[in-house]
Enzyme design. Structure first.
Site, PDB file in Angstrom:
ATOM      1  N   LEU A 515       3.918  12.288 -28.419  1.00 44.01           N
ATOM      2  CA  LEU A 515       4.190  10.860 -28.194  1.00 44.01           C
ATOM      3  C   LEU A 515       4.545  10.573 -26.748  1.00 44.01           C
ATOM      4  O   LEU A 515       4.339   9.485 -26.238  1.00 44.01           O
ATOM      5  CB  LEU A 515       5.354  10.393 -29.086  1.00 44.01           C
ATOM      6  CG  LEU A 515       5.124  10.360 -30.585  1.00 44.01           C
ATOM      7  CD1 LEU A 515       6.411  10.042 -31.313  1.00 44.01           C
ATOM      8  CD2 LEU A 515       4.065   9.321 -30.930  1.00 44.01           C
ATOM      9  N   GLY A 516       5.118  11.556 -26.105  1.00 41.72           N
ATOM     10  CA  GLY A 516       5.514  11.319 -24.730  1.00 41.72           C
ATOM     11  C   GLY A 516       6.179  12.543 -24.136  1.00 41.72           C
ATOM     12  O   GLY A 516       6.443  13.523 -24.835  1.00 41.72           O
ATOM     13  N   GLY A 518       9.213  13.671 -21.244  1.00 45.18           N
ATOM     14  CA  GLY A 518      10.291  13.167 -20.399  1.00 45.18           C
ATOM     15  C   GLY A 518      10.959  14.304 -19.663  1.00 45.18           C
ATOM     16  O   GLY A 518      10.510  15.453 -19.751  1.00 45.18           O
ATOM     17  N   GLY A 521      12.116  16.978 -22.187  1.00 42.08           N
ATOM     18  CA  GLY A 521      11.201  17.704 -23.052  1.00 42.08           C
ATOM     19  C   GLY A 521      10.110  16.800 -23.578  1.00 42.08           C
ATOM     20  O   GLY A 521       9.961  15.657 -23.155  1.00 42.08           O
ATOM     21  N   VAL A 523       8.066  14.868 -26.703  1.00 41.73           N
ATOM     22  CA  VAL A 523       8.357  14.226 -27.982  1.00 41.73           C
ATOM     23  C   VAL A 523       7.107  14.229 -28.857  1.00 41.73           C
ATOM     24  O   VAL A 523       6.010  13.916 -28.386  1.00 41.73           O
ATOM     25  CB  VAL A 523       8.826  12.769 -27.765  1.00 41.73           C
ATOM     26  CG1 VAL A 523       9.211  12.136 -29.086  1.00 41.73           C
ATOM     27  CG2 VAL A 523       9.974  12.718 -26.798  1.00 41.73           C
ATOM     28  N   LYS A 537      11.954  15.655 -30.644  1.00 33.38           N
ATOM     29  CA  LYS A 537      11.977  16.012 -29.224  1.00 33.38           C
ATOM     30  C   LYS A 537      12.303  17.477 -29.076  1.00 33.38           C
ATOM     31  O   LYS A 537      13.329  17.956 -29.547  1.00 33.38           O
ATOM     32  CB  LYS A 537      13.031  15.164 -28.505  1.00 33.38           C
ATOM     33  CG  LYS A 537      13.173  15.492 -27.043  1.00 33.38           C
ATOM     34  CD  LYS A 537      13.907  14.390 -26.328  1.00 33.38           C
ATOM     35  CE  LYS A 537      13.353  14.203 -24.931  1.00 33.38           C
ATOM     36  NZ  LYS A 537      13.676  12.928 -24.352  1.00 33.38           N
ATOM     37  N   ASP A 634      20.370   7.675 -16.971  1.00 35.47           N
ATOM     38  CA  ASP A 634      18.938   7.574 -16.667  1.00 35.47           C
ATOM     39  C   ASP A 634      18.343   6.319 -17.322  1.00 35.47           C
ATOM     40  O   ASP A 634      17.390   6.397 -18.090  1.00 35.47           O
ATOM     41  CB  ASP A 634      18.207   8.843 -17.123  1.00 35.47           C
ATOM     42  CG  ASP A 634      16.825   8.984 -16.476  1.00 35.47           C
ATOM     43  OD1 ASP A 634      16.534   8.233 -15.516  1.00 35.47           O
ATOM     44  OD2 ASP A 634      16.042   9.838 -16.933  1.00 35.47           O
TER      45      ASP A 634
END
Ligand SMILES: *[C@@H]1O[C@H](CO)[C@@H](O)[C@H](O)[C@H]1NC(C)=O
Ligand SMILES: *[C@@H]1O[C@H](CO)[C@@H](O)[C@H](O)[C@H]1NC(C)=O
Ligand SMILES: *[C@@H]1O[C@H](CO)[C@@H](O)[C@H](O)[C@H]1NC(C)=O
Ligand SMILES: *[C@@H]1O[C@H](CO)[C@@H](O)[C@H](O)[C@H]1NC(C)=O
Ligand SMILES: *[C@@H]1O[C@H](CO)[C@@H](O)[C@H](O)[C@H]1NC(C)=O
Ligand SMILES: *[C@@H]1O[C@H](CO)[C@@H](O)[C@H](O)[C@H]1NC(C)=O
Ligand SMILES: *[C@@H]1O[C@H](CO)[C@@H](O)[C@H](O)[C@H]1NC(C)=O
Length: 812
Positions: A515-516, A518, A521, A523, A537, A634
């Protein structure tokens, strides 16, 4: 140490003449028919390797009372490991221990009453021996052991000794705390006090599985091996921090209700703690008595206090707790009362009423209207209200998401106990308050000769973690956990659980759908057994030990707010560290603001305002409502996820804590964030507090208004910090010159009343002018010098004031 007796070697030859002839100067066996007088502390037997001695041990508080005990010969304080007659000491003169013709070992007081006997059986030719393990055994003529002290532990378990279904460890002196195998095969700690009985370890808020135990092995055996590994059949394990052969160890349930592993320093004769059961002393029940509150000093040491308006019953003894300095009559007018808040205070169990989703005012009213109610706990986030008329197991715990209020007559002047409220910070130092507190809790130093022994040795890794949480349940009977435990605070945590790695591999189809990605880590999308869609994640860079990780994650898992992404659980197995989150339907805010140039992705003004308000609420909750020190560190559009209804949900909060390298104070090496959103203090090496999030929020707000990336938006990892450029000429580092110029320009526009010029042109003028003006003003104030920035709480209020949708969920 006047109470610690030494046994003059001169006594020993005298002893041996009483006993059968033997080669060694010290006796390790005696035979049938022997009878020995107690002559003021006599050594009866010494194990062949001299590690243990057995004989008459003086009672701590009386010069003429003696116990028949086994102790460590070479420990400075002659640590007792077993006592035959803990409740009935015998007279120092004229009492006898004898091995009679029936093979029974009998302790007889001076008046010929039997203080204790081994009840071995009849007619056997037996011998008594003290083995090198510290086990006192009675063997029959065939060499078969017919009785052993290992079967009847008192407060100490020695290596190779079995804790089983048939025995338990009980704290000496008051006998209130018990380590035992429960009916469901789980090893537990129980407080069995004069008034109440309750289990406090492992966490009663979680089931066996969530606590990392199993109920399905009915063998009920726990053994400490010679290498310092304590393993229980329910899966609990504790490994000595100095594990290895050749060290004398013991596990003892101490006066303070915790059980600890100790290792003997053979050269000094001193003990040091090499493991402990309960990591947070305030979770031990019964520590501060009725009405008493356990809290941590700034140094992390637990201590007892009385609530406002209460005082100690017995200034010498916290077991007796606190008593009110006032009395409440039924029918007293309500206006006679005031409520005094103890922030983050909670008393475990004994709820009079419990209500959900009500306001603080309503909760207060329920308590006022009941003359039984003396206090209530209120949790703002969920609107949970618990009124109480008996108060036990109180603690002030900064991570507890609620507060306690005491109902006092107005005539009583009161001050809250000096609770420890750490400020807001990203610094890991705060986590010391909640992670391991090594200090033993000293209830009554007069009676504790071991208190000085403490040296904290890290027990990370193998030690089963005592869950960090608070909660409630009422337990009247030892084995009877009522249904009500499933409700109340439990509701909040019920979804939170520990997953196995295997479960998550299956849920994500072997981490198929990414999914993504970052800073922390990658996801993946996953579907749990109950068809719930989740985001999993996989953390890449967790430097925390297992225990700390668990503690932090459990903390994050308890945070629940509509504008924060909910954490369902975690997995921590070997090298794997994964977090399981609620799946948020839409993508993150940046995809809408910056990518989607097409109109179908264009966020309307209403949506933008709602996202800004939601984000402000979520951050305000983190900063002010929930835990006073969760700083996101963040904040950026990538971390603001959107639901199908375009409600903002902040992701990744609390994670800054998971990747910290060590517990030294915050500095560059622990920096985390994204350039363009990072406040100047990161670069200027100033203390970090919640205002860093306010700064980042200001940048995000400008981006929401303008619909374009005004920051540089580059992710920085701790290790890359050196590469970060501080532009020359920028007075406050961090930002590119372009950004500072942009901010100056916006300030100029504000001064000229032209701030609306910066609103996203794609909206073609369809926006709320008042809201836009407020947003730009807030954004600019967020980018000010630290002390001038508003708090998230103020920001959320300001935004709400111009929210024309009249949509006000409970929080402000
Ligand atoms: C000594 O301690 C025991 C319990 O350990 C207690 O019952 C007894 O009253 C005490 N005796 C004195 C003289 O304090
Ligand atoms: C013997 O003395 C002890 C106290 O030393 C007392 O508790 C017990 O009741 C006495 N027994 C008899 C039979 O007198
Ligand atoms: C008694 O029996 C135990 C094992 O059951 C053995 O280890 C020990 O040596 C025996 N002691 C004597 C004196 O026979
Ligand atoms: C149960 O626990 C015992 C002792 O720890 C262990 O030896 C045994 O293998 C366990 N049984 C099962 C089925 O796991
Ligand atoms: C044991 O005690 C001695 C003397 O105090 C000390 O020098 C030594 O470091 C200690 N050993 C351990 C393992 O703590
Ligand atoms: C053992 O502990 C005592 C009490 O703290 C201390 O005075 C003594 O110096 C220690 N002994 C050694 C050898 O470290
Ligand atoms: C609180 O809950 C009780 C039932 O437990 C209910 O009778 C009462 O009306 C509730 N009070 C409020 C204010 O919701």
């Amino acid at each position: 140490m006047p109470r610690l007796f030494f046994y003059p070697v001169a006594l020993l030859p005298l002893l041996s003449t009483l006993l059968c002839s033997c080669a060694s100067p010290w006796q390790s066996t005696i035979s049938t028919g022997t009878s020995l007088q107690v002559d003021r502390g006599k050594v009866l037997l010494v194990s062949p390797d001299t590690t243990f001695s057995c004989g008459f041990y003086p009672s701590g508080n009386s010069t003429n009372a003696f116990y028949f005990s086994i102790w460590f010969t070479h420990a400075t304080d002659k640590t007792v490991v077993w006592t035959a007659n803990p409740c009935s000491p015998v007279n120092g003169q004229g009492s006898r221990i004898s091995l009679n013709r029936e093979g029974n070992l009998v302790l007889t007081d001076v008046n010929d009453s039997t203080a204790w006997e081994s009840k071995t059986g009849w007619g056997k030719h037996t011998t008594v021996a003290l083995l090198d393990t510290g086990n006192l055994v009675i063997n029959d003529s065939t060499g078969k052991t017919v009785w052993q002290s290992f079967d009847l532990p008192t407060n100490t378990l020695l290596p190779t000794q079995h804790l089983t279904r048939a025995n338990k460890l009980v704290s000496q002196s008051d006998s209130y705390h018990v380590l035992y195998f429960d009916n469901d095969n789980v090893l537990r700690l129980l407080y069995n006090g004069p008034d109440i009985t309750s289990i406090y370890w492992p966490s009663p808020d979680y089931n066996a599985l969530q606590n990392g135990r199993t109920r399905f092995n009915s063998s009920k055996i726990a053994v400490l091996d010679r290498e310092g590994k304590f393993l229980s059949s329910d899966g609990f394990k504790m490994i000595a921090s100095d594990s290895g052969l050749g060290i004398q160890r013991r596990i003892t349930i101490d006066y303070d209700g915790n059980f600890r592993m100790y290792s003997l320093n053979a050269s000094s004769g001193n003990w040091s703690i090499t493991g402990q059961g309960v990591q947070q002393m305030c979770y031990v029940h019964g520590l501060c008595g009725k009405n008493g509150i356990c809290e941590y000093s700034p140094a992390g040491r637990p201590r007892c206090t009385c609530p406002p308006g209460y005082k100690m019953v017995d200034p010498e003894n916290w077991d007796r707790g606190c008593k009110p300095t006032f009395s409440i009559q039924c029918g007293q007018p309500q206006e006679d009362f005031q409520f005094v808040k103890v922030p983050h205070g909670d008393f475990y169990g004994f709820d009079l009423t419990s209500n959900k989703s009500i306001s603080l005012g309503e909760c207060r009213r329920i308590c006022l209207e009941s003359c039984m109610c003396i206090s209530f706990t209120y949790k703002a986030g969920e609107g949970l209200c618990y009124t109480k008329n008996v108060l036990y197991n109180g603690q002030v715990y900064p991570y507890f998401l609620g507060d306690n209020y005491f109902k006092l007559p107005k005539s009583v002047s009161s001050t809250s106990p000096a609770a420890n409220h750490p400020g807001i910070t990203c610094s890991p130092e705060r986590s010391k308050v909640m992670v391991v507190s090594a200090d033993a809790y000293i209830k009554n130093s007069d009676h504790i000769s071991w208190a000085y022994l403490y040296i904290f040795a890290a027990i990370l890794g193998a030690v089963e973690l005592f869950f960090i949480m608070t909660g409630w349940y009422v337990l009247f009977k030892m084995h009877n956990i009522p249904k009500s435990m499933e409700e109340g605070y439990k509701m909040i945590t019920s979804q939170f659980r520990r997953f196995t790695y295997r479960e998550l591999v299956e849920a994500t189809g072997k981490f198929k759908e990414e999914l993504g990605k970052g800073g922390n880590g990658v996801v993946y999308r996953g579907i749990l057994g109950d068809k719930k869609v989740v985001a999993v994640k996989k953390l890449t860079d967790v430097r925390k030990g297992e225990e700390e990780f668990w503690a932090e994650v459990t903390l994050i898992g308890r945070i629940n707010h509509m504008n924060l992404v909910r954490m369902y659980g975690f997995c921590s197995e070997g090298q794997h560290r994964l977090l399981v989150y609620e799946f948020v339907e839409n993508e993150s805010l940046d995809r809408y603001l910056f990518d989607g140039r097409g109109t179908e992705r264009l966020l309307s003004w209403g949506q933008r305002f709602k996202i800004a308000l939601g984000t402000a609420r979520g951050l305000a909750y983190l900063h002010h409502e929930c835990l006073e020190w969760i700083v996101h560190c963040d904040v950026k559009p990538e971390n603001i996820l959107l639901t199908r209804e375009f409600e903002a949900k902040i992701a990744d909060f609390g994670l800054s804590k998971l990747s910290e390298r060590d517990s030294s104070s915050l500095n560059f090496t622990q920096m985390r964030g994204t350039t363009g959103y990072m406040a100047p203090e990161w670069v200027m090496n100033l203390p970090i507090d919640a205002k860093v999030d306010v700064y980042s929020f200001g940048v995000v707000l400008l981006e929401i208004v303008t619909g374009s990336r005004v920051s540089s938006g580059v992710t920085v990892d701790e290790d890359e910090m050196g590469l970060m450029q501080i532009p020359s000429g920028a007075t406050e580092g961090g930002e590119g010159v372009g950004f500072m110029q942009f901010v100056q320009a916006v300030k100029q526009m504000l001064a000229n009343g032209a701030e609306l010029d910066i609103v996203d042109a794609r909206l073609k003028g369809h926006f709320n002018h008042k809201q836009a003006t407020v947003m730009v003003k807030i954004a600019i104030s967020c980018l000010d010098e630290r002390s001038k920035r508003p708090t998230m709480d103020q920001i959320a209020r300001n935004l709400m004031e111009c929210d024309d949708e009249d949509y006000h969920p409970a929080y402000f």
